[in-house]
Design an enzyme around this catalytic site. Structure first.
Site, short mmCIF file in Angstrom:
data_model
loop_
_atom_site.label_atom_id
_atom_site.label_comp_id
_atom_site.label_asym_id
_atom_site.label_seq_id
_atom_site.Cartn_x
_atom_site.Cartn_y
_atom_site.Cartn_z
N GLY A 10 -10.52 -7.99 -0.25
CA GLY A 10 -9.36 -8.19 0.61
C GLY A 10 -8.90 -9.64 0.68
O GLY A 10 -7.71 -9.94 0.48
N GLY A 61 -14.38 -3.42 0.76
CA GLY A 61 -15.73 -2.87 0.82
C GLY A 61 -15.94 -1.77 -0.22
O GLY A 61 -17.02 -1.68 -0.82
N LYS A 69 -20.20 -14.82 2.58
CA LYS A 69 -21.60 -14.47 2.80
C LYS A 69 -22.30 -13.86 1.60
O LYS A 69 -21.75 -13.00 0.92
CB LYS A 69 -21.70 -13.51 3.98
CG LYS A 69 -21.28 -14.15 5.28
CD LYS A 69 -21.51 -13.21 6.43
CE LYS A 69 -21.32 -13.93 7.75
NZ LYS A 69 -21.57 -13.04 8.87
N ARG A 118 0.82 -1.21 0.00
CA ARG A 118 0.00 0.00 0.00
C ARG A 118 0.85 1.26 0.00
O ARG A 118 0.45 2.28 -0.57
CB ARG A 118 -0.93 0.01 1.21
CG ARG A 118 -2.07 -0.96 1.02
CD ARG A 118 -2.98 -1.00 2.20
NE ARG A 118 -4.18 -1.76 1.87
CZ ARG A 118 -5.13 -2.08 2.75
NH1 ARG A 118 -5.01 -1.69 4.01
NH2 ARG A 118 -6.17 -2.76 2.38
P1 ADP Z 1 -13.38 -10.94 -0.02
O1 ADP Z 1 -12.64 -10.30 1.14
O2 ADP Z 1 -12.44 -11.40 -1.10
O3 ADP Z 1 -14.50 -10.10 -0.54
P2 ADP Z 1 -15.07 -12.46 1.75
O4 ADP Z 1 -14.63 -11.64 2.90
O5 ADP Z 1 -16.47 -12.31 1.27
O6 ADP Z 1 -14.06 -12.30 0.52
O7 ADP Z 1 -14.93 -14.02 2.11
C1 ADP Z 1 -13.71 -14.61 2.43
C2 ADP Z 1 -13.91 -15.75 3.37
O8 ADP Z 1 -14.83 -16.70 2.86
C3 ADP Z 1 -12.63 -16.52 3.64
O9 ADP Z 1 -12.29 -16.36 4.99
C4 ADP Z 1 -12.99 -17.96 3.32
O10 ADP Z 1 -12.47 -18.87 4.25
C5 ADP Z 1 -14.50 -17.95 3.39
N1 ADP Z 1 -15.10 -19.03 2.61
C6 ADP Z 1 -14.97 -19.26 1.29
N2 ADP Z 1 -15.62 -20.39 0.93
C7 ADP Z 1 -16.19 -20.91 2.04
C8 ADP Z 1 -16.97 -22.07 2.33
N3 ADP Z 1 -17.31 -22.94 1.37
N4 ADP Z 1 -17.37 -22.26 3.61
C9 ADP Z 1 -17.02 -21.38 4.57
N5 ADP Z 1 -16.28 -20.29 4.37
C10 ADP Z 1 -15.85 -20.03 3.13
MG MG Z 2 -13.17 -10.21 3.23
#
Ligand code: ADP
Ligand code: MG
Length: 394
Positions: free
Chosen positions: A351, A374, A198, A37
């Site tokens: 992230g 976000g 989620k 960063r």
């Molecule tokens: P990003 O930061 O890339 O937007 P998120 O914060 O939405 O992603 O989600 C990341 C998390 O989702 C990780 O910690 C990962 O372990 C979890 N994850 C991914 N697939 C699954 C799954 N099948 N069951 C439970 N957790 C999951």
């Molecule tokens: Mg995340």
């Protein structure tokens, strides 16, 4: 279409500039562990210095919650930035007020100063106008280069713009350009890939891409929620009960949309989620009591891979599985490899996904990696980000 002025559109020579950066870096034993960063801010800083500006940097670091925390001072950032720039970076122990004003007035053209952690001040996250006024006081121009915090209306991202002309830094400009590509006249077919834990935090972005994209590929924990909505039980897998109905609605809507929505056709299912644990690749109907679907399976990687191979543009947010626990990083790695092998223009944000790709050494072949989490999601949703809204229009 968002069209904002950047530092390239204004006179900066001799000006005293408040530059908001995202120096929220990981620390380890009082030193910067990852300086990505800090490096990302260098082009803007360098351009301003070269053009004779006096650059004063401001950022938050960690979550001090409105009071000074010695372990979250900006000193390690100042030290690393000085090393990267190859010139001294002065550090001051306050964020705003008479001491800062005095220091800024004394600065010479081309000098760089970094303020103390913005979130040591209660007014920062509250976007208190009085604090914003104090922060803005010694400056002529506000440059916002902190895309990652642009979705927050804080004093240093939005409030100061009530007291200073505000323009984008080069990183902010690049983020706006790159993230807009898929929104304004994208190359087609446009394939959106969304994963992560989620549905709840990403429902709006899923809806947006259902509208915009030609293909929408869902993976990760959120795909479990959609599979449950589709009638599968999935044993002990993670999913969001309260989002099942909304997911079912969305599946219905997708039938009438021009977008092809695909869910995983097989899943890596384990009894125990730990590094190296055994697993089976099962179709959704084969997942039994006690089984946890923690990654997409090889058939899904192949299916998604075919769509990716035909895409002209790809946007991706969120990992395909629990990448932190190998071998359940293989779905994410497989999708990344497919993107690396395709001709499509690829833009990635989020992230955790970016951390996953960095860990896998698969960032090279991605055309643009957003520094936002976000903020990237909200941008793609089509929301107006406060830190961008306050910048002067072109
Ligand atoms: P990003 O930061 O890339 O937007 P998120 O914060 O939405 O992603 O989600 C990341 C998390 O989702 C990780 O910690 C990962 O372990 C979890 N994850 C991914 N697939 C699954 C799954 N099948 N069951 C439970 N957790 C999951
Ligand atoms: Mg995340």
């Amino acid at each position: 279409m968002i069209s904002k002025k950047s530092i390239e559109d204004v006179e900066v020579e001799g000006k005293k500039i408040l530059m908001r950066s995202d120096f929220n870096v990981p620390l380890e034993s009082g030193r910067v562990r990852d300086d990505t960063r800090i490096k990302a801010a260098v082009p803007t800083i360098q351009s301003l210095i070269n053009r004779g500006a006096r650059v004063v940097l401001a950022s938050h670091l960690g979550r001090p919650g409105g009071e000074p925390k010695p372990e979250l001072k900006m000193n390690p950032v100042a030290d690393r930035l000085a090393l990267i720039l190859g010139r001294p970076v002065h550090k001051i122990d306050s964020v705003a007020g008479p001491e800062v004003n005095k220091k800024v007035v004394e600065m010479q053209e081309g000098e760089v100063l970094i303020l103390e952690n913005l979130r040591f001040e209660k007014g920062e996250e509250k976007n208190d106008p009085q604090f914003a006024r104090l922060l803005a006081e010694p400056f002529d121009l506000f440059v916002n280069d902190a895309f990652g915090t642009a979705h927050r209306a804080h004093a240093s991202t939005a409030g100061v713009a009530s007291f200073l002309p505000a323009v984008a830094g080069l990183l902010m400009k690049k983020e706006i350009e790159e993230l807009s590509r898929c929104l304004n006249d994208p190359a087609r077919p446009l394939t959106a890939i969304i994963g992560g834990a989620k549905v709840s935090g990403k429902i709006n972005v899923i809806r947006r891409f259902l509208d915009l994209a030609d293909n929408l590929l869902l993976g990760g924990g959120m795909a479990n929620t959609f599979l449950v909505a589709d009638g599968f039980t999935l044993g002990d897998s993670f999913y969001e009960e309260e989002m099942v109905e909304e997911a079912a609605d969305l599946l219905d809507e997708s039938e009438e949309s021009g977008c092809c929505l695909l869910l995983p056709v097989d899943l890596a299912v384990t009894k125990e989620l730990k590094t190296g644990s055994s697993f089976k690749n099962l179709s959704p109907e084969e997942v039994e009591e006690g089984g946890k679907a923690v990654d997409i399976g090889p058939e899904t990687v192949a299916l998604f891979g075919d769509i990716i191979a035909d895409a002209a543009m790809i946007v991706w947010n969120g990992p395909m599985g629990v990448f932190e626990v190998p071998p359940f990083d293989s779905g994410t790695a497989g999708v990344a490899a497919a993107i690396a092998g395709s001709e499509a223009y690829s833009v990635v944000g989020g992230g955790d996904l970016v951390a996953a790709l960095e860990g896998l050494g698969l960032t090279e072949k991605i055309n643009f990696i957003s520094t936002g989490g976000g903020a990237t999601l909200e941008f793609w949703e089509g929301k107006e980000l406060p830190g961008i809204a306050v910048l002067q229009d072109k």
